[in-house]
Structure formats: C-alpha cells, structure tokens
Design a protein around this motif. Sequence first.
Motif, PDB file in Angstrom:
ATOM      1  N   ASP A  75      22.859  19.927  13.213  1.00  0.00           N
ATOM      2  CA  ASP A  75      24.066  19.353  12.627  1.00  0.00           C
ATOM      3  C   ASP A  75      24.743  18.386  13.606  1.00  0.00           C
ATOM      4  OD1 ASP A  75      25.438  20.909  14.508  1.00  0.00           O
ATOM      5  OD2 ASP A  75      26.015  22.451  13.054  1.00  0.00           O
ATOM      6  N   ALA A  76      25.949  17.958  13.281  1.00  0.00           N
ATOM      7  CA  ALA A  76      26.650  16.974  14.102  1.00  0.00           C
ATOM      8  C   ALA A  76      26.920  17.478  15.512  1.00  0.00           C
ATOM      9  CB  ALA A  76      27.956  16.563  13.425  1.00  0.00           C
ATOM     10  N   SER A  77      26.923  18.799  15.682  1.00  0.00           N
ATOM     11  CA  SER A  77      27.119  19.397  17.002  1.00  0.00           C
ATOM     12  C   SER A  77      25.795  19.678  17.705  1.00  0.00           C
ATOM     13  CB  SER A  77      27.919  20.700  16.875  1.00  0.00           C
ATOM     14  OG  SER A  77      29.207  20.444  16.333  1.00  0.00           O
ATOM     15  N   GLY A  78      24.689  19.298  17.072  1.00  0.00           N
ATOM     16  CA  GLY A  78      23.373  19.541  17.656  1.00  0.00           C
ATOM     17  C   GLY A  78      22.872  20.954  17.470  1.00  0.00           C
ATOM     18  N   VAL A  79      23.472  21.705  16.556  1.00  0.00           N
ATOM     19  CA  VAL A  79      23.166  23.127  16.414  1.00  0.00           C
ATOM     20  C   VAL A  79      22.254  23.372  15.211  1.00  0.00           C
ATOM     21  CG1 VAL A  79      24.141  25.426  15.995  1.00  0.00           C
ATOM     22  CG2 VAL A  79      25.298  23.829  17.546  1.00  0.00           C
ATOM     23  N   ALA A  80      21.255  24.237  15.411  1.00  0.00           N
ATOM     24  CA  ALA A  80      20.408  24.748  14.328  1.00  0.00           C
ATOM     25  C   ALA A  80      20.494  26.261  14.341  1.00  0.00           C
ATOM     26  CB  ALA A  80      18.963  24.301  14.513  1.00  0.00           C
ATOM     27  N   ARG A  81      20.672  26.875  13.172  1.00  0.00           N
ATOM     28  CA  ARG A  81      20.887  28.319  13.067  1.00  0.00           C
ATOM     29  C   ARG A  81      19.823  28.959  12.178  1.00  0.00           C
ATOM     30  NH1 ARG A  81      25.861  25.825  12.826  1.00  0.00           N
ATOM     31  NH2 ARG A  81      27.364  26.467  14.438  1.00  0.00           N
ATOM     32  N   PHE A  82      19.428  30.178  12.554  1.00  0.00           N
ATOM     33  CA  PHE A  82      18.414  30.912  11.796  1.00  0.00           C
ATOM     34  C   PHE A  82      18.808  32.377  11.661  1.00  0.00           C
ATOM     35  CE2 PHE A  82      16.220  27.396  13.806  1.00  0.00           C
ATOM     36  CZ  PHE A  82      15.374  26.914  12.822  1.00  0.00           C
ATOM     37  N   THR A  83      18.349  32.976  10.582  1.00  0.00           N
ATOM     38  CA  THR A  83      18.411  34.418  10.403  1.00  0.00           C
ATOM     39  C   THR A  83      16.983  34.942  10.417  1.00  0.00           C
ATOM     40  OG1 THR A  83      20.411  34.294   9.055  1.00  0.00           O
ATOM     41  CG2 THR A  83      19.102  36.308   8.883  1.00  0.00           C
ATOM     42  N   THR A  84      16.697  35.887  11.301  1.00  0.00           N
ATOM     43  CA  THR A  84      15.353  36.423  11.410  1.00  0.00           C
ATOM     44  C   THR A  84      15.441  37.889  11.843  1.00  0.00           C
ATOM     45  OG1 THR A  84      13.171  36.038  12.386  1.00  0.00           O
ATOM     46  CG2 THR A  84      15.073  35.544  13.789  1.00  0.00           C
ATOM     47  N   ILE A  85      14.377  38.403  12.449  1.00  0.00           N
ATOM     48  CA  ILE A  85      14.378  39.759  12.986  1.00  0.00           C
ATOM     49  C   ILE A  85      13.990  39.711  14.459  1.00  0.00           C
ATOM     50  CG2 ILE A  85      13.826  40.860  10.774  1.00  0.00           C
ATOM     51  CD1 ILE A  85      10.901  41.113  11.838  1.00  0.00           C
ATOM     52  N   TYR A  86      14.373  40.735  15.183  1.00  0.00           N
ATOM     53  CA  TYR A  86      13.966  40.857  16.581  1.00  0.00           C
ATOM     54  C   TYR A  86      12.440  40.913  16.615  1.00  0.00           C
ATOM     55  CZ  TYR A  86      15.150  42.156  21.424  1.00  0.00           C
ATOM     56  OH  TYR A  86      15.343  42.176  22.786  1.00  0.00           O
ATOM     57  N   PRO A  87      11.797  40.064  17.415  1.00  0.00           N
ATOM     58  CA  PRO A  87      10.327  40.040  17.404  1.00  0.00           C
ATOM     59  C   PRO A  87       9.723  41.324  17.962  1.00  0.00           C
ATOM     60  CG  PRO A  87      11.240  38.081  18.462  1.00  0.00           C
ATOM     61  CD  PRO A  87      12.354  39.056  18.313  1.00  0.00           C
ATOM     62  N   GLY A  88       8.511  41.628  17.513  1.00  0.00           N
ATOM     63  CA  GLY A  88       7.730  42.689  18.112  1.00  0.00           C
ATOM     64  C   GLY A  88       6.944  42.159  19.296  1.00  0.00           C
ATOM     65  N   TRP A  89       5.892  42.879  19.661  1.00  0.00           N
ATOM     66  CA  TRP A  89       5.072  42.457  20.795  1.00  0.00           C
ATOM     67  C   TRP A  89       3.599  42.550  20.418  1.00  0.00           C
ATOM     68  CZ3 TRP A  89       1.437  45.769  22.930  1.00  0.00           C
ATOM     69  CH2 TRP A  89       1.547  47.118  22.552  1.00  0.00           C
ATOM     70  N   TYR A  90       2.785  41.819  21.156  1.00  0.00           N
ATOM     71  CA  TYR A  90       1.338  41.965  21.039  1.00  0.00           C
ATOM     72  C   TYR A  90       0.751  41.903  22.440  1.00  0.00           C
ATOM     73  CZ  TYR A  90       1.626  36.810  20.941  1.00  0.00           C
ATOM     74  OH  TYR A  90       1.924  35.502  21.197  1.00  0.00           O
ATOM     75  N   SER A  91      -0.445  42.418  22.586  1.00  0.00           N
ATOM     76  CA  SER A  91      -1.033  42.636  23.892  1.00  0.00           C
ATOM     77  C   SER A  91      -1.126  41.349  24.709  1.00  0.00           C
ATOM     78  CB  SER A  91      -2.436  43.239  23.739  1.00  0.00           C
ATOM     79  OG  SER A  91      -2.991  43.542  24.996  1.00  0.00           O
ATOM     80  N   GLY A  92      -0.699  41.433  25.956  1.00  0.00           N
ATOM     81  CA  GLY A  92      -0.810  40.332  26.887  1.00  0.00           C
ATOM     82  C   GLY A  92       0.378  39.403  26.953  1.00  0.00           C
ATOM     83  N   ARG A  93       1.357  39.583  26.056  1.00  0.00           N
ATOM     84  CA  ARG A  93       2.524  38.711  26.044  1.00  0.00           C
ATOM     85  C   ARG A  93       3.807  39.525  26.036  1.00  0.00           C
ATOM     86  NH1 ARG A  93       3.146  33.649  24.727  1.00  0.00           N
ATOM     87  NH2 ARG A  93       4.946  34.047  26.062  1.00  0.00           N
ATOM     88  N   THR A  94       4.816  38.977  26.720  1.00  0.00           N
ATOM     89  CA  THR A  94       6.151  39.546  26.621  1.00  0.00           C
ATOM     90  C   THR A  94       6.784  39.083  25.313  1.00  0.00           C
ATOM     91  OG1 THR A  94       8.179  39.939  27.880  1.00  0.00           O
ATOM     92  CG2 THR A  94       7.395  37.659  27.771  1.00  0.00           C
ATOM     93  N   VAL A  95       7.959  39.589  24.989  1.00  0.00           N
ATOM     94  CA  VAL A  95       8.616  39.272  23.719  1.00  0.00           C
ATOM     95  C   VAL A  95       9.146  37.834  23.764  1.00  0.00           C
ATOM     96  CG1 VAL A  95      10.383  40.003  22.090  1.00  0.00           C
ATOM     97  CG2 VAL A  95       9.245  41.695  23.554  1.00  0.00           C
ATOM     98  N   HIS A  96       8.857  37.052  22.723  1.00  0.00           N
ATOM     99  CA  HIS A  96       9.214  35.642  22.747  1.00  0.00           C
ATOM    100  C   HIS A  96       9.296  35.057  21.344  1.00  0.00           C
ATOM    101  CE1 HIS A  96       4.821  35.707  22.476  1.00  0.00           C
ATOM    102  NE2 HIS A  96       4.899  34.514  21.915  1.00  0.00           N
ATOM    103  N   ILE A  97       9.915  33.883  21.269  1.00  0.00           N
ATOM    104  CA  ILE A  97       9.966  33.080  20.050  1.00  0.00           C
ATOM    105  C   ILE A  97       9.577  31.655  20.417  1.00  0.00           C
ATOM    106  CG2 ILE A  97      11.514  32.035  18.334  1.00  0.00           C
ATOM    107  CD1 ILE A  97      13.070  34.646  18.299  1.00  0.00           C
ATOM    108  N   HIS A  98       8.720  31.046  19.604  1.00  0.00           N
ATOM    109  CA  HIS A  98       8.303  29.664  19.821  1.00  0.00           C
ATOM    110  C   HIS A  98       9.306  28.699  19.210  1.00  0.00           C
ATOM    111  CE1 HIS A  98       4.139  30.656  21.124  1.00  0.00           C
ATOM    112  NE2 HIS A  98       4.324  31.723  20.359  1.00  0.00           N
TER     113      HIS A  98
END
Length: 266
Positions: free
Chosen positions: A156-179
Amino acid sequence: MKKRMETRRSFLKAGLGAGLGAVILSRCGGAELVASGAASDGGSSGTSDGGTTVTDGGTSADCVLDPTTTKGPYWVDEQLNRSDIRSDTNGIASPNPRPGLPLTLEFAVSAYASGVCAPLQGAQLDIWHCDASGIYSDVQGSTAGQNFLRGYQVTDASGVARFTTIYPGWYSGRTVHIHVKVRLFDASNNTTTEATTQVFFDDTITDVVYKNVSPYSARSTRDTRNSADNIYGNQTVLLLNLSGDTASGFTGTIPLGVRVGQVNPG
C-alpha cells in the motif's frame, strides 16, 4: 483463555527461557512487546552476514537491506492475489483450510537508495511456506494442484503488505521459516526488480508453540534450530518481530529494503 503475554517477564514465566531479545514498538493503543530473538540464537541485534540495517534520515523507520537468500525448491508462481492464504482455492486439500496457530504477517517494504529507506508502493510481495506438518502445496506428490499457504499482496501507500496465515511447521534439515519474494513489473509485465529472501522465528517462541499447540504438538522434536540452519546463517536481521500468545496467535512484522532495478531471483 490464557492472559496475553505483554512483557518479557510473562514470556519467561510461560517457559520461553532466558536470553530473549526484545524491543518496544509504539502501536495504536499503547506499546507492545515484540521479540527479536537475537540473543537466543547466539547473535546480537543489528547487522550481520549479508543483511544491513539502515535508518531513514533520522526517523525511527529502519529497513533490512539486501537480505538475499535462496528461493528454495518449492517456489511456484501461483499468481494468487489474496491476504488470507490458509485455504486451497481449488478445494482439493484436506483439511481445508490448513489447521494451525493463527499468524498475522506485516511486511514493511522500502525502496533503498542513497542511504534512505522510502516506502515502496505497488510492489508485489509473495509468501509461501509449509503447513504444520512440514508439507508445501503444489510441489510434493500428495499436494499437486493445491495452493494452500501461498499468495501475494501489493504493498500500500505505506509500503505495507499484510497476510493471514498459520505458524509454519518444520521439515528435516531446515529451521522454521517463511519464503518472501518482492517484485516490480513494467508495462509489459517484465520483472524489473526482484528481491528474494526468507524470514525466521525466535527458537524459544517456536519451542512453546510446538510443545503446547495442536497439531504441532503431535509431531516429534524438530531436528534443526536456527543455529544449525546454513540459510539463516545467524542473520538476526531476518528474525520476525513477534507479539502475541499461544491462545490467540501471533503477529510478525519485519521491515525489508529493496534496491529498485536489481533482480535477485534467489
């Protein structure tokens, strides 16, 4: 309902452990604690390994400059313009929407030039991440044709993007993250700017979520924490500022700076 954790002390009483880095952010209605988590990962807040924190001309607005990481093997350009990304819009996934602790995300995107961070309006910001079981949509055999936990918003005009999602889970070899991928396009829809990164979570908060909240609590102990994740690489500037609790969910915020005109697809 559990009382909202509004101070560092209440975080500690809830079992988040010592060494939780924190700062106070002003918000409508007063100040609220947000956990940066830098100290718990063996680092310090501020700049580190490929990320630079710059200040906008003496104001309080900072941005994390050029925090480029790999997009990984699970990027799909679904072209899903939506704020709530929890569901599979094709109606194939089960369960649908994906279950998990609510997570609200706010990305403040800035254009960085000549030492100044200025709000970047009109940028397309995509996010994608795994579900509570560690599964991505549309890239693994059982989820082909599904698009849960993927989507984009335009800043938006303030440079902000907002999302509603869930706390991510994990899979082997990676820490918790969002791309995260930020793009600008010309009139012919050619990509003129592209910044690709990942954002991360304080391990002590994740420990509490995974221990106390279903469906995360039904899984075994994760095998990789921030300190062992070579993509995170102790880039503490890429830790989300988190506020909230395990009853109602969390809000995560982060400021990201983009060099307009550079293309870094990851």
